[in-house]
Enzyme design. Structure first.
Site, PDB file in Angstrom:
ATOM      1  N   ASP A  14     -18.540  18.300  72.913  1.00  0.00           N
ATOM      2  CA  ASP A  14     -17.457  17.343  72.681  1.00  0.00           C
ATOM      3  C   ASP A  14     -17.800  16.445  71.497  1.00  0.00           C
ATOM      4  O   ASP A  14     -16.935  16.070  70.703  1.00  0.00           O
ATOM      5  CB  ASP A  14     -17.214  16.508  73.943  1.00  0.00           C
ATOM      6  CG  ASP A  14     -15.740  16.183  74.171  1.00  0.00           C
ATOM      7  OD1 ASP A  14     -15.046  15.889  73.183  1.00  0.00           O
ATOM      8  OD2 ASP A  14     -15.285  16.218  75.328  1.00  0.00           O
ATOM      9  N   HIS A  17     -16.677  17.289  67.802  1.00  0.00           N
ATOM     10  CA  HIS A  17     -15.430  16.777  67.214  1.00  0.00           C
ATOM     11  C   HIS A  17     -15.713  15.531  66.375  1.00  0.00           C
ATOM     12  O   HIS A  17     -15.243  15.396  65.244  1.00  0.00           O
ATOM     13  CB  HIS A  17     -14.436  16.404  68.312  1.00  0.00           C
ATOM     14  CG  HIS A  17     -13.870  17.558  69.072  1.00  0.00           C
ATOM     15  ND1 HIS A  17     -13.088  18.526  68.487  1.00  0.00           N
ATOM     16  CD2 HIS A  17     -13.970  17.893  70.392  1.00  0.00           C
ATOM     17  CE1 HIS A  17     -12.716  19.406  69.414  1.00  0.00           C
ATOM     18  NE2 HIS A  17     -13.238  19.049  70.562  1.00  0.00           N
ATOM     19  N   SER A 167      -8.402  15.279  79.394  1.00  0.00           N
ATOM     20  CA  SER A 167      -8.608  15.540  77.965  1.00  0.00           C
ATOM     21  C   SER A 167      -8.022  14.461  77.065  1.00  0.00           C
ATOM     22  O   SER A 167      -8.489  14.272  75.941  1.00  0.00           O
ATOM     23  CB  SER A 167      -7.974  16.884  77.594  1.00  0.00           C
ATOM     24  OG  SER A 167      -8.287  17.882  78.514  1.00  0.00           O
ATOM     25  N   HIS A 194     -14.259  15.523  84.177  1.00  0.00           N
ATOM     26  CA  HIS A 194     -14.591  15.266  82.770  1.00  0.00           C
ATOM     27  C   HIS A 194     -13.640  14.188  82.259  1.00  0.00           C
ATOM     28  O   HIS A 194     -12.416  14.357  82.308  1.00  0.00           O
ATOM     29  CB  HIS A 194     -14.414  16.555  81.973  1.00  0.00           C
ATOM     30  CG  HIS A 194     -14.587  16.416  80.487  1.00  0.00           C
ATOM     31  ND1 HIS A 194     -15.766  16.727  79.840  1.00  0.00           N
ATOM     32  CD2 HIS A 194     -13.723  16.046  79.512  1.00  0.00           C
ATOM     33  CE1 HIS A 194     -15.615  16.547  78.538  1.00  0.00           C
ATOM     34  NE2 HIS A 194     -14.382  16.123  78.307  1.00  0.00           N
ATOM     35  N   HIS A 196     -12.398  11.073  79.328  1.00  0.00           N
ATOM     36  CA  HIS A 196     -12.396  10.476  77.995  1.00  0.00           C
ATOM     37  C   HIS A 196     -12.053   9.002  78.129  1.00  0.00           C
ATOM     38  O   HIS A 196     -11.375   8.587  79.078  1.00  0.00           O
ATOM     39  CB  HIS A 196     -11.408  11.192  77.070  1.00  0.00           C
ATOM     40  CG  HIS A 196     -11.952  12.466  76.498  1.00  0.00           C
ATOM     41  ND1 HIS A 196     -12.601  12.527  75.282  1.00  0.00           N
ATOM     42  CD2 HIS A 196     -11.982  13.726  77.000  1.00  0.00           C
ATOM     43  CE1 HIS A 196     -12.994  13.768  75.053  1.00  0.00           C
ATOM     44  NE2 HIS A 196     -12.636  14.518  76.090  1.00  0.00           N
ATOM     45  N   TYR A 285      -4.038  14.993  73.392  1.00  0.00           N
ATOM     46  CA  TYR A 285      -5.344  15.672  73.398  1.00  0.00           C
ATOM     47  C   TYR A 285      -6.307  14.915  72.494  1.00  0.00           C
ATOM     48  O   TYR A 285      -6.026  14.675  71.320  1.00  0.00           O
ATOM     49  CB  TYR A 285      -5.124  17.096  72.894  1.00  0.00           C
ATOM     50  CG  TYR A 285      -6.202  18.096  73.186  1.00  0.00           C
ATOM     51  CD1 TYR A 285      -6.744  18.241  74.455  1.00  0.00           C
ATOM     52  CD2 TYR A 285      -6.635  18.965  72.184  1.00  0.00           C
ATOM     53  CE1 TYR A 285      -7.710  19.200  74.716  1.00  0.00           C
ATOM     54  CE2 TYR A 285      -7.598  19.934  72.437  1.00  0.00           C
ATOM     55  CZ  TYR A 285      -8.132  20.033  73.708  1.00  0.00           C
ATOM     56  OH  TYR A 285      -9.088  20.990  73.963  1.00  0.00           O
TER      57      TYR A 285
END
Length: 333
Positions: A14, A17, A167, A194, A196, A285
């Site tokens: 990740d 990115h 996401s 997961h 963010h 996203y």
């Protein structure tokens, strides 16, 4: 509720990115050594969009991802290398190559309503002897009932763990609790989460997930990841231990790796900016952020407005080209 958790670090996937897919073999190997010393069970290594992601569409990698996987695996005595595979980006051949390079886990990722495209990849993962995981991305975009139905498909294909994946960093703790609880009641396999941090909810959502029964939890050192990043691994370890959960992680080597390896390679601080906040608000996203910034600069428009429009369009991973179409449409004639 269980007090034993399995942590997976995503800094080297990740986080790709955030550094524009520019990891070197030396950087990956140094991070892997630190994660291994800390006793992190699994850590992910690949292009940010998974195996085969290096492309004009998603961003070209500075180094071949198989070399990065080899570099990581070569220094691991207890930790295991995981890879992400998104069907349509990565192939079965890519997975076989990753296994040859040292991968021990595959996380097969699909949009939250498209688990059926992953059947052959999940089955191959099991055949190759990998810890095999189903990864339901953009989980805020589907109802609890839909997520349960999709998760059952993953389990039926052979997934040993099914993840709820925020996401876009768009979820609130009650959203996480509902989804994890429903999966815990409906599935026999383990459940993962997961996060963010686009709405500053990553840690709160992670705690909600483990309290609802998730046993696999993701984090990234220094929160290095798409958008505003992920739940910060070293902070997560400290918080979960204070709450009475057993992570099995040695915090000091983890802190040393975050400080001495990850922090120096970061191209900017991992923080909640105006644009990453919009990602969470609009449900976009997280990996779209850098593309939106590039498109905004190219066409001279406001990146926040691009992201708000993208959110209204309900664009998902794989539709990065829409970002540039939206940016062009915002140009005043």
């Amino acid at each position: 509720m269980t007090n034993k958790l399995t942590l997976l670090d995503v800094s080297l996937r990740d986080g790709s990115h955030s550094v524009r897919h520019a990891f070197t073999e030396a950087q990956v190997q140094a991070a892997a050594q630190g994660l291994n010393a800390a006793g992190v069970p699994y850590f992910e290594v690949s292009h940010g969009d998974g195996l085969g992601g290096s492309s004009l569409q998603y961003g070209l990698s500075a180094k071949n991802e198989l070399k990065l996987i080899e570099a990581a695996a070569s220094v691991c005595t207890t930790s295991k290398v995981a890879v992400l595979l998104i069907p349509g980006i990565g192939t079965k051949y890519d997975l076989q190559q990753a296994v040859s390079a040292g991968a021990k886990m595959v996380r097969v990722a699909t949009h939250v309503t498209e688990a059926d495209v992953a059947a052959q990849h999940i089955q191959l993962g099991r055949e190759l002897g990998l810890k095999t995981v189903g990864f339901l991305m953009m989980a805020h975009m589907a109802s609890v009932e839909t997520i349960v139905a999709q998760a059952k498909r993953f389990e039926s294909y052979g997934a040993e763990v099914v993840y709820v994946t925020d996401s876009a960093g768009a979820m609130l703790p009650q959203d996480v609790t509902e989804r994890i609880t429903a999966l815990r009641e409906a599935l026999s396999c383990e459940i993962g989460f997961h996060a963010h941090n686009n709405l500053s909810m990553a840690m709160a959502n992670t705690i909600a997930a483990v309290e609802a029964g998730a046993t696999y939890i993701d984090g990234s050192m220094r929160a290095l990841g798409a958008g505003a990043g992920n739940t910060q691994t070293e902070v997560m370890v400290a918080v979960l231990e204070k709450l009475g959960y057993h992570t099995g992680i040695d915090l000091y080597p983890l802190l040393d790796t975050a400080t001495n390896v990850i922090a120096p390679l970061m191209q900017q601080p991992q923080e909640i900016t105006a644009s990453s906040l919009i990602l969470g608000k609009a449900g976009v996203y997280s990996s779209f952020l850098l593309h939106a910034q590039k498109a905004a600069q190219q066409f001279g428009v406001d990146e926040r407005e691009i992201l708000m429009r993208i959110g209204k369009l309900k664009a998902v991973g794989g539709q990065e080209d829409v970002i540039y179409e939206v940016a062009q449409s915002l140009v005043k004639v």
